[in-house]
Design a protein around this motif. Sequence first.
Motif, mmCIF file in Angstrom:
data_model
loop_
_atom_site.group_PDB
_atom_site.id
_atom_site.type_symbol
_atom_site.label_atom_id
_atom_site.label_comp_id
_atom_site.label_asym_id
_atom_site.label_seq_id
_atom_site.Cartn_x
_atom_site.Cartn_y
_atom_site.Cartn_z
ATOM 1 N N GLY A 68 0.705 -0.874 -0.298
ATOM 2 C CA GLY A 68 0.065 -0.152 -0.044
ATOM 3 C C GLY A 68 1.066 1.193 -0.184
ATOM 4 N N ALA A 69 2.309 1.277 0.797
ATOM 5 C CA ALA A 69 3.015 2.210 1.181
ATOM 6 C C ALA A 69 3.528 3.191 -0.401
ATOM 7 C CB ALA A 69 3.791 2.211 1.910
ATOM 8 N N CYS A 71 2.343 2.363 -3.734
ATOM 9 C CA CYS A 71 1.045 2.672 -4.313
ATOM 10 C C CYS A 71 0.379 3.700 -3.769
ATOM 11 C CB CYS A 71 0.295 1.703 -3.806
ATOM 12 S SG CYS A 71 -0.334 0.105 -4.374
ATOM 13 N N ARG A 72 0.720 3.929 -3.293
ATOM 14 C CA ARG A 72 0.333 5.884 -2.836
ATOM 15 C C ARG A 72 1.656 6.459 -2.310
ATOM 16 N NH1 ARG A 72 -3.963 6.951 1.452
ATOM 17 N NH2 ARG A 72 -4.821 5.004 1.295
ATOM 18 N N SER A 113 -6.645 -4.479 -3.320
ATOM 19 C CA SER A 113 -6.024 -2.875 -2.345
ATOM 20 C C SER A 113 -5.191 -2.158 -3.335
ATOM 21 C CB SER A 113 -5.283 -3.710 -1.519
ATOM 22 O OG SER A 113 -6.092 -4.426 -0.689
ATOM 23 N N SER A 114 -4.541 -2.724 -4.165
ATOM 24 C CA SER A 114 -3.749 -1.271 -5.174
ATOM 25 C C SER A 114 -5.136 0.152 -5.447
ATOM 26 C CB SER A 114 -2.490 -2.182 -5.837
ATOM 27 O OG SER A 114 -4.001 -2.397 -6.872
ATOM 28 N N HIS A 117 -5.673 2.619 -2.827
ATOM 29 C CA HIS A 117 -4.591 2.875 -2.393
ATOM 30 C C HIS A 117 -4.174 3.817 -3.564
ATOM 31 C CE1 HIS A 117 -3.592 0.511 1.459
ATOM 32 N NE2 HIS A 117 -3.602 -0.334 1.096
ATOM 33 N N THR A 118 -3.923 3.597 -4.679
ATOM 34 C CA THR A 118 -3.774 4.900 -5.550
ATOM 35 C C THR A 118 -4.983 5.396 -6.006
ATOM 36 O OG1 THR A 118 -4.559 3.056 -7.286
ATOM 37 C CG2 THR A 118 -1.829 2.959 -6.461
ATOM 38 N N ALA A 120 -6.992 6.813 -3.435
ATOM 39 C CA ALA A 120 -7.589 7.454 -2.230
ATOM 40 C C ALA A 120 -6.088 8.972 -2.303
ATOM 41 C CB ALA A 120 -7.176 6.940 -0.627
ATOM 42 N N ALA A 121 -5.249 8.052 -2.837
ATOM 43 C CA ALA A 121 -3.756 9.365 -2.624
ATOM 44 C C ALA A 121 -4.159 10.280 -4.031
ATOM 45 C CB ALA A 121 -2.431 8.932 -3.321
#
Length: 257
Positions: A68-69, A71-72, A113-114, A117-118, A120-121
């Motif tokens: 996740g980190a 991805c963001r 999930s990727s 995360h992307t 949301a960023a």
Amino acid sequence: MTLSGKRAVITGSNSGIGLGVAEALAAAGAEVVLNSFTDRPEDHDMARDLGARHGVVARYIAADMSKGAECRALIEKAGGCDILVNNAGIQFVSPVEDFPVEKWDAILAINLSSAFHTTAAALPGMKAKGWGRIVNVASAHGLTASPFKSAYVAAKHGVLGLTKTVALEVAGQGITCNAICPGYVLTPLVEAQIPDQMKAHKMDRETVIREVMLDRQPSRQFATVEQIGGTAVYLCSSSADQVTGTSISVDGGWTAL
């Protein structure tokens, strides 16, 4: 139709559908950011070549879509984006009772999930500009199921749910979120499977494609990466300003059955 002045980030885009989408967006004038988990000289060369062919800026940024980190961080390193194409995905086939837990976790992380995360960023930047396009590459398996693909089917159904939710949250803010649901697409990965299928079924190339690989695709023809790319360009265009929270099937009639 032009996407000049727009920056597009396409995850999982150093081959196959992702690369086809990147080519189409670049041809429409968008700056593109290619991505995969590798960080080889040839990855960066691919981006430079793509940019040179279409006269746009093109970069490659390595990021592991299972984390996740990362991805963001991809969105941050890209400098934000106007267009986000969540394409990264993997597959594994097994009966549920034998499905390796680590494969389940990896497929859910990379395929579903990727995208969370992307997205949301990327959304804060899109909201600040009052314009954005999110295109999630789902699958016919986001609309129907096949045996032995529990993780993939679950993830792709989840992608469609995420697509609808994001679309509702940003409605009226100049941002759309949609999904493309391909059937079988002729990518290098699929092309490499044909000789093995020919041997296993003792069939010639055309017969194994038509009767085995495309058995569930009524057109008996593969979709192409160019067709998926063209669909993505449409969803990013002003013609699709009011197209949001939905999916477009590019599956030769598979989900019409």
